[in-house]
Design a protein around this motif. Structure first.
Motif, PDB file in Angstrom:
ATOM      1  N   GLY A  70     -27.561  11.445  66.806  1.00  0.00           N
ATOM      2  CA  GLY A  70     -27.356  10.004  66.849  1.00  0.00           C
ATOM      3  C   GLY A  70     -27.163   9.445  65.458  1.00  0.00           C
ATOM      4  N   PHE A  71     -26.662   8.208  65.409  1.00  0.00           N
ATOM      5  CA  PHE A  71     -26.545   7.509  64.137  1.00  0.00           C
ATOM      6  C   PHE A  71     -26.521   6.011  64.395  1.00  0.00           C
ATOM      7  CE2 PHE A  71     -22.132   7.621  65.414  1.00  0.00           C
ATOM      8  CZ  PHE A  71     -21.572   6.462  64.893  1.00  0.00           C
ATOM      9  N   GLY A  72     -26.860   5.254  63.383  1.00  0.00           N
ATOM     10  CA  GLY A  72     -26.835   3.802  63.484  1.00  0.00           C
ATOM     11  C   GLY A  72     -26.646   3.195  62.116  1.00  0.00           C
ATOM     12  N   SER A  73     -26.168   1.939  62.108  1.00  0.00           N
ATOM     13  CA  SER A  73     -25.979   1.253  60.837  1.00  0.00           C
ATOM     14  C   SER A  73     -26.285  -0.231  60.976  1.00  0.00           C
ATOM     15  CB  SER A  73     -24.544   1.450  60.322  1.00  0.00           C
ATOM     16  OG  SER A  73     -23.634   0.741  61.141  1.00  0.00           O
ATOM     17  N   SER A  96     -34.268   4.508  69.767  1.00  0.00           N
ATOM     18  CA  SER A  96     -35.456   3.740  69.357  1.00  0.00           C
ATOM     19  C   SER A  96     -35.899   4.110  67.952  1.00  0.00           C
ATOM     20  CB  SER A  96     -36.613   3.969  70.339  1.00  0.00           C
ATOM     21  OG  SER A  96     -36.303   3.396  71.589  1.00  0.00           O
ATOM     22  N   ALA A  97     -35.886   5.395  67.636  1.00  0.00           N
ATOM     23  CA  ALA A  97     -36.284   5.839  66.296  1.00  0.00           C
ATOM     24  C   ALA A  97     -35.329   5.285  65.243  1.00  0.00           C
ATOM     25  CB  ALA A  97     -36.318   7.368  66.234  1.00  0.00           C
ATOM     26  N   LEU A  98     -34.033   5.312  65.549  1.00  0.00           N
ATOM     27  CA  LEU A  98     -33.051   4.753  64.613  1.00  0.00           C
ATOM     28  C   LEU A  98     -33.259   3.246  64.443  1.00  0.00           C
ATOM     29  CD1 LEU A  98     -29.898   6.732  65.773  1.00  0.00           C
ATOM     30  CD2 LEU A  98     -30.871   6.783  63.454  1.00  0.00           C
ATOM     31  N   CYS A  99     -33.421   2.539  65.558  1.00  0.00           N
ATOM     32  CA  CYS A  99     -33.629   1.079  65.485  1.00  0.00           C
ATOM     33  C   CYS A  99     -34.910   0.723  64.749  1.00  0.00           C
ATOM     34  CB  CYS A  99     -33.641   0.469  66.881  1.00  0.00           C
ATOM     35  SG  CYS A  99     -32.009   0.204  67.562  1.00  0.00           S
ATOM     36  N   ASP A 100     -35.970   1.478  64.987  1.00  0.00           N
ATOM     37  CA  ASP A 100     -37.231   1.205  64.289  1.00  0.00           C
ATOM     38  C   ASP A 100     -37.012   1.190  62.783  1.00  0.00           C
ATOM     39  OD1 ASP A 100     -38.597   1.050  66.701  1.00  0.00           O
ATOM     40  OD2 ASP A 100     -39.490   3.058  66.532  1.00  0.00           O
ATOM     41  N   GLU A 101     -36.225   2.129  62.289  1.00  0.00           N
ATOM     42  CA  GLU A 101     -35.952   2.205  60.850  1.00  0.00           C
ATOM     43  C   GLU A 101     -34.952   1.137  60.406  1.00  0.00           C
ATOM     44  OE1 GLU A 101     -37.464   4.048  58.466  1.00  0.00           O
ATOM     45  OE2 GLU A 101     -38.812   4.583  60.105  1.00  0.00           O
ATOM     46  N   LEU A 102     -33.904   0.934  61.177  1.00  0.00           N
ATOM     47  CA  LEU A 102     -32.861  -0.012  60.791  1.00  0.00           C
ATOM     48  C   LEU A 102     -33.356  -1.456  60.785  1.00  0.00           C
ATOM     49  CD1 LEU A 102     -29.878   1.558  62.771  1.00  0.00           C
ATOM     50  CD2 LEU A 102     -30.160   1.533  60.272  1.00  0.00           C
ATOM     51  N   GLU A 103     -34.252  -1.801  61.677  1.00  0.00           N
ATOM     52  CA  GLU A 103     -34.735  -3.179  61.800  1.00  0.00           C
ATOM     53  C   GLU A 103     -35.744  -3.562  60.719  1.00  0.00           C
ATOM     54  OE1 GLU A 103     -34.385  -3.436  66.684  1.00  0.00           O
ATOM     55  OE2 GLU A 103     -36.327  -3.033  65.755  1.00  0.00           O
ATOM     56  N   LYS A 118     -26.685  -2.756  76.511  1.00  0.00           N
ATOM     57  CA  LYS A 118     -27.413  -4.008  76.744  1.00  0.00           C
ATOM     58  C   LYS A 118     -28.830  -3.780  77.290  1.00  0.00           C
ATOM     59  CE  LYS A 118     -26.847  -8.549  78.897  1.00  0.00           C
ATOM     60  NZ  LYS A 118     -27.754  -8.708  80.020  1.00  0.00           N
ATOM     61  N   PRO A 119     -29.035  -2.960  78.334  1.00  0.00           N
ATOM     62  CA  PRO A 119     -30.403  -2.751  78.834  1.00  0.00           C
ATOM     63  C   PRO A 119     -31.347  -2.160  77.780  1.00  0.00           C
ATOM     64  CG  PRO A 119     -28.795  -1.962  80.432  1.00  0.00           C
ATOM     65  CD  PRO A 119     -28.043  -2.279  79.169  1.00  0.00           C
ATOM     66  N   PHE A 120     -30.834  -1.265  76.948  1.00  0.00           N
ATOM     67  CA  PHE A 120     -31.659  -0.699  75.869  1.00  0.00           C
ATOM     68  C   PHE A 120     -32.147  -1.798  74.940  1.00  0.00           C
ATOM     69  CE2 PHE A 120     -31.689   0.518  71.387  1.00  0.00           C
ATOM     70  CZ  PHE A 120     -32.771   1.395  71.376  1.00  0.00           C
ATOM     71  N   PHE A 121     -31.238  -2.664  74.511  1.00  0.00           N
ATOM     72  CA  PHE A 121     -31.622  -3.732  73.591  1.00  0.00           C
ATOM     73  C   PHE A 121     -32.566  -4.732  74.256  1.00  0.00           C
ATOM     74  CE2 PHE A 121     -27.899  -2.182  71.213  1.00  0.00           C
ATOM     75  CZ  PHE A 121     -28.513  -2.013  69.978  1.00  0.00           C
TER      76      PHE A 121
END
Length: 152
Positions: A70-73, A96-103, A118-121
């Motif tokens: 996975g990846f996120g930005s 969730s792990a990516l979002c925890d760090e990105l947020e 959408k449901p995840f968010f």
């Protein structure tokens, strides 16, 4: 299996681009037509048009045993731009792990979530601001402007 979150490097681009295209054509295909998925991928030309953006934004990779899963930005204003997880690793805590760090460090974060995401968010406390249709190479794609505010 442990997920490792790492910073993105320019040499990761090929693997990130492959994951991006694969996810749209498989995971998002449940909510978007083949024509919409094709336009989505082509609009970004496999992320080529976003190559510099990945370096400017805070882009993180999720790996399991050296495999990119996975990846996120997110940009400096709190716009969560990209979040993609390999099809075989969905619902395993990677997004969730990516979002925890990105947020981290933001008072609020906004994203334009696909119908698929959408449901995840929503489960993360994001509220829908509005639905919108974007033009993607002449093909309409529906997504949702979503926002999450964090306690100060």
């Amino acid at each position: 299996m442990k997920t490792t979150i790492l910073p993105y490097r320019a040499e990761d681009f090929s693997a990130v681009s492959e994951l991006f295209c694969e996810t749209i054509s498989t995971v998002n295909a449940g909510d978007y037509s083949p024509l919409q998925c094709k336009a989505w991928i082509e609009r970004s030309q496999g992320l080529l048009t976003r190559k510099d953006t990945l370096l400017r934004q805070r882009t993180l990779l999720a790996k399991r045993n050296a495999l990119l899963v996975g990846f996120g930005s997110i940009d400096g204003n709190g716009y969560l731009d990209l979040l993609y997880v390999r099809k075989d690793f969905l619902r395993g805590g990677i997004a969730s792990a990516l979002c925890d760090e990105l947020e981290k460090g933001f008072l609020s974060v906004e994203t334009h979530a696909s119908m698929t995401a959408k449901p995840f968010f929503e489960t993360r406390g994001y509220a829908t601001v509005c639905a919108q249709e974007i033009d993607c190479n002449g093909v309409a794609l529906k997504n949702f402007v979503m926002r999450k505010r964090f306690p100060q």
